[in-house]
Design a protein around this motif. Structure first.
Motif, PDB file in Angstrom:
ATOM      1  N   ARG A 132      -0.344  15.673 -26.617  1.00  0.00           N
ATOM      2  CA  ARG A 132      -0.428  14.520 -27.510  1.00  0.00           C
ATOM      3  C   ARG A 132      -0.027  13.221 -26.827  1.00  0.00           C
ATOM      4  O   ARG A 132      -0.581  12.159 -27.104  1.00  0.00           O
ATOM      5  N   LYS A 133       0.953  13.280 -25.917  1.00  0.00           N
ATOM      6  CA  LYS A 133       1.468  12.059 -25.301  1.00  0.00           C
ATOM      7  C   LYS A 133       0.887  11.800 -23.911  1.00  0.00           C
ATOM      8  O   LYS A 133       1.312  10.860 -23.231  1.00  0.00           O
ATOM      9  N   TYR A 134      -0.074  12.597 -23.519  1.00  0.00           N
ATOM     10  CA  TYR A 134      -0.654  12.450 -22.185  1.00  0.00           C
ATOM     11  C   TYR A 134      -1.232  11.053 -21.980  1.00  0.00           C
ATOM     12  O   TYR A 134      -0.932  10.375 -20.980  1.00  0.00           O
ATOM     13  N   ASP A 135      -2.089  10.611 -22.911  1.00  0.00           N
ATOM     14  CA  ASP A 135      -2.703   9.283 -22.795  1.00  0.00           C
ATOM     15  C   ASP A 135      -1.657   8.179 -22.856  1.00  0.00           C
ATOM     16  O   ASP A 135      -1.802   7.135 -22.217  1.00  0.00           O
ATOM     17  N   GLN A 136      -0.603   8.412 -23.621  1.00  0.00           N
ATOM     18  CA  GLN A 136       0.486   7.441 -23.726  1.00  0.00           C
ATOM     19  C   GLN A 136       1.183   7.267 -22.379  1.00  0.00           C
ATOM     20  O   GLN A 136       1.486   6.149 -21.952  1.00  0.00           O
ATOM     21  N   VAL A 137       1.414   8.375 -21.679  1.00  0.00           N
ATOM     22  CA  VAL A 137       2.029   8.321 -20.353  1.00  0.00           C
ATOM     23  C   VAL A 137       1.100   7.596 -19.372  1.00  0.00           C
ATOM     24  O   VAL A 137       1.541   6.744 -18.596  1.00  0.00           O
ATOM     25  N   LEU A 138      -0.195   7.923 -19.408  1.00  0.00           N
ATOM     26  CA  LEU A 138      -1.147   7.273 -18.503  1.00  0.00           C
ATOM     27  C   LEU A 138      -1.192   5.768 -18.723  1.00  0.00           C
ATOM     28  O   LEU A 138      -1.237   4.986 -17.762  1.00  0.00           O
ATOM     29  N   ALA A 139      -1.189   5.344 -19.988  1.00  0.00           N
ATOM     30  CA  ALA A 139      -1.255   3.913 -20.294  1.00  0.00           C
ATOM     31  C   ALA A 139      -0.024   3.196 -19.762  1.00  0.00           C
ATOM     32  O   ALA A 139      -0.120   2.112 -19.169  1.00  0.00           O
ATOM     33  N   GLY A 140       1.152   3.786 -19.968  1.00  0.00           N
ATOM     34  CA  GLY A 140       2.377   3.177 -19.459  1.00  0.00           C
ATOM     35  C   GLY A 140       2.390   3.128 -17.947  1.00  0.00           C
ATOM     36  O   GLY A 140       2.776   2.122 -17.337  1.00  0.00           O
ATOM     37  N   ALA A 193       6.074   3.783 -21.210  1.00  0.00           N
ATOM     38  CA  ALA A 193       5.232   4.716 -21.963  1.00  0.00           C
ATOM     39  C   ALA A 193       5.878   5.141 -23.272  1.00  0.00           C
ATOM     40  O   ALA A 193       5.197   5.709 -24.139  1.00  0.00           O
ATOM     41  N   GLY A 194       7.173   4.863 -23.406  1.00  0.00           N
ATOM     42  CA  GLY A 194       7.870   5.258 -24.624  1.00  0.00           C
ATOM     43  C   GLY A 194       8.102   6.750 -24.733  1.00  0.00           C
ATOM     44  O   GLY A 194       8.083   7.318 -25.823  1.00  0.00           O
ATOM     45  N   VAL A 195       8.332   7.396 -23.571  1.00  0.00           N
ATOM     46  CA  VAL A 195       8.598   8.834 -23.562  1.00  0.00           C
ATOM     47  C   VAL A 195       9.834   9.098 -22.704  1.00  0.00           C
ATOM     48  O   VAL A 195      10.286   8.232 -21.953  1.00  0.00           O
ATOM     49  N   SER A 196      10.349  10.301 -22.802  1.00  0.00           N
ATOM     50  CA  SER A 196      11.480  10.685 -21.963  1.00  0.00           C
ATOM     51  C   SER A 196      10.970  11.097 -20.582  1.00  0.00           C
ATOM     52  O   SER A 196       9.788  11.434 -20.411  1.00  0.00           O
ATOM     53  N   LYS A 197      11.882  11.097 -19.599  1.00  0.00           N
ATOM     54  CA  LYS A 197      11.493  11.560 -18.266  1.00  0.00           C
ATOM     55  C   LYS A 197      11.083  13.030 -18.312  1.00  0.00           C
ATOM     56  O   LYS A 197      10.176  13.454 -17.596  1.00  0.00           O
ATOM     57  N   ALA A 198      11.731  13.796 -19.169  1.00  0.00           N
ATOM     58  CA  ALA A 198      11.380  15.216 -19.291  1.00  0.00           C
ATOM     59  C   ALA A 198       9.938  15.377 -19.770  1.00  0.00           C
ATOM     60  O   ALA A 198       9.200  16.233 -19.273  1.00  0.00           O
ATOM     61  N   THR A 199       9.553  14.540 -20.723  1.00  0.00           N
ATOM     62  CA  THR A 199       8.167  14.587 -21.206  1.00  0.00           C
ATOM     63  C   THR A 199       7.202  14.207 -20.097  1.00  0.00           C
ATOM     64  O   THR A 199       6.165  14.852 -19.900  1.00  0.00           O
ATOM     65  N   LEU A 200       7.529  13.156 -19.366  1.00  0.00           N
ATOM     66  CA  LEU A 200       6.663  12.714 -18.266  1.00  0.00           C
ATOM     67  C   LEU A 200       6.495  13.842 -17.245  1.00  0.00           C
ATOM     68  O   LEU A 200       5.365  14.144 -16.825  1.00  0.00           O
ATOM     69  N   TYR A 201       7.609  14.465 -16.864  1.00  0.00           N
ATOM     70  CA  TYR A 201       7.543  15.522 -15.853  1.00  0.00           C
ATOM     71  C   TYR A 201       6.861  16.785 -16.392  1.00  0.00           C
ATOM     72  O   TYR A 201       6.418  17.623 -15.600  1.00  0.00           O
ATOM     73  N   SER A 202       6.782  16.923 -17.707  1.00  0.00           N
ATOM     74  CA  SER A 202       6.078  18.078 -18.248  1.00  0.00           C
ATOM     75  C   SER A 202       4.565  17.959 -18.030  1.00  0.00           C
ATOM     76  O   SER A 202       3.851  18.955 -18.060  1.00  0.00           O
ATOM     77  N   TYR A 203       4.095  16.726 -17.822  1.00  0.00           N
ATOM     78  CA  TYR A 203       2.686  16.485 -17.547  1.00  0.00           C
ATOM     79  C   TYR A 203       2.391  16.325 -16.062  1.00  0.00           C
ATOM     80  O   TYR A 203       1.343  16.757 -15.576  1.00  0.00           O
TER      81      TYR A 203
END
Length: 205
Positions: A11-19, A41-51
């Motif tokens: 769900r947050k993949y595109d959000q990470v890419l945009a940030g 991106a408005g996400v945690s580092k853990a979320t970013l590293y999950s992608y």
């Protein structure tokens, strides 16, 4: 670093890419930090590293997504169904829009700077950017629709010539910061002259 490792999406993949796109454009590759990308991106580092396993993989995902989007715009079915000169002009103009964008120029600079340390970054950049465009235009030039109007024995060589004509001198002027932007009318002129020169070489007599 495994740039080609499959990346799961969510769900947050595109959000990470945009940030990430905004941070890379603003800070460059070296100056961009994972912390800043996560904040933008408005996400945690853990979320970013999950992608994404690392910053290089994230950078290449941003580049690939931009190239795919540009390709869909430039090589859409509606464009390719137009008369060949019109289609070539649309392809050239769309390519120039992307080529002269701040994002494209910054990515080019980053990949040139980093390719000595990370050869796989340079290869991944080439495969997802220049080679992708070259292959798609070569496929179009080899199509029956185009071959009715143009006499092209080597579509890959012709595609390379077409793209080199598009680049003209304006790309170097922007890369070297001689000029900060290209006027739309200048890109229109280059696109028109690219098509005229290309047709003069390949149009069936």
């Amino acid at each position: 670093m495994n740039i080609n490792a499959p990346l799961k999406k969510g769900r947050k993949y595109d959000q990470v890419l945009a940030g990430a796109r905004e941070v890379f454009l603003r800070e460059g590759f070296e100056g961009a930090s994972v912390d800043q990308i996560a904040r933008d991106a408005g996400v945690s580092k853990a979320t970013l590293y999950s992608y994404f396993p690392d910053k290089q993989a994230l950078f290449m995902a941003v580049l690939t997504s931009q190239c795919q989007m540009q390709s869909e715009q430039a090589m859409g079915i509606e464009i390719l169904q137009r008369p060949v000169p019109e289609a070539l002009y649309s392809i050239a103009r769309s390519f120039l829009d992307f080529l002269m964008s701040d994002f494209s120029v910054e990515v080019f600079r980053v990949c040139v700077a980093e390719s000595a340390r990370f050869p796989e970054l340079g290869r991944a950049f080439y495969d997802s950017g220049p080679k992708l465009v070259l292959d798609q235009i070569a496929d179009y030039l080899a199509s029956e629709r185009v071959q009715r109007d143009l006499d092209i024995a080597d579509p890959y060589m012709a595609a390379d010539q077409f793209l080199q004509l598009c680049r003209a001198d304006m790309l170097l002027r922007k890369i070297f910061s001689i000029e900060t932007s290209a006027a739309p009318e200048d890109m229109d002129r280059v696109a028109r002259e690219t098509v005229a020169t290309f047709l003069a070489r390949y149009q069936r007599r």
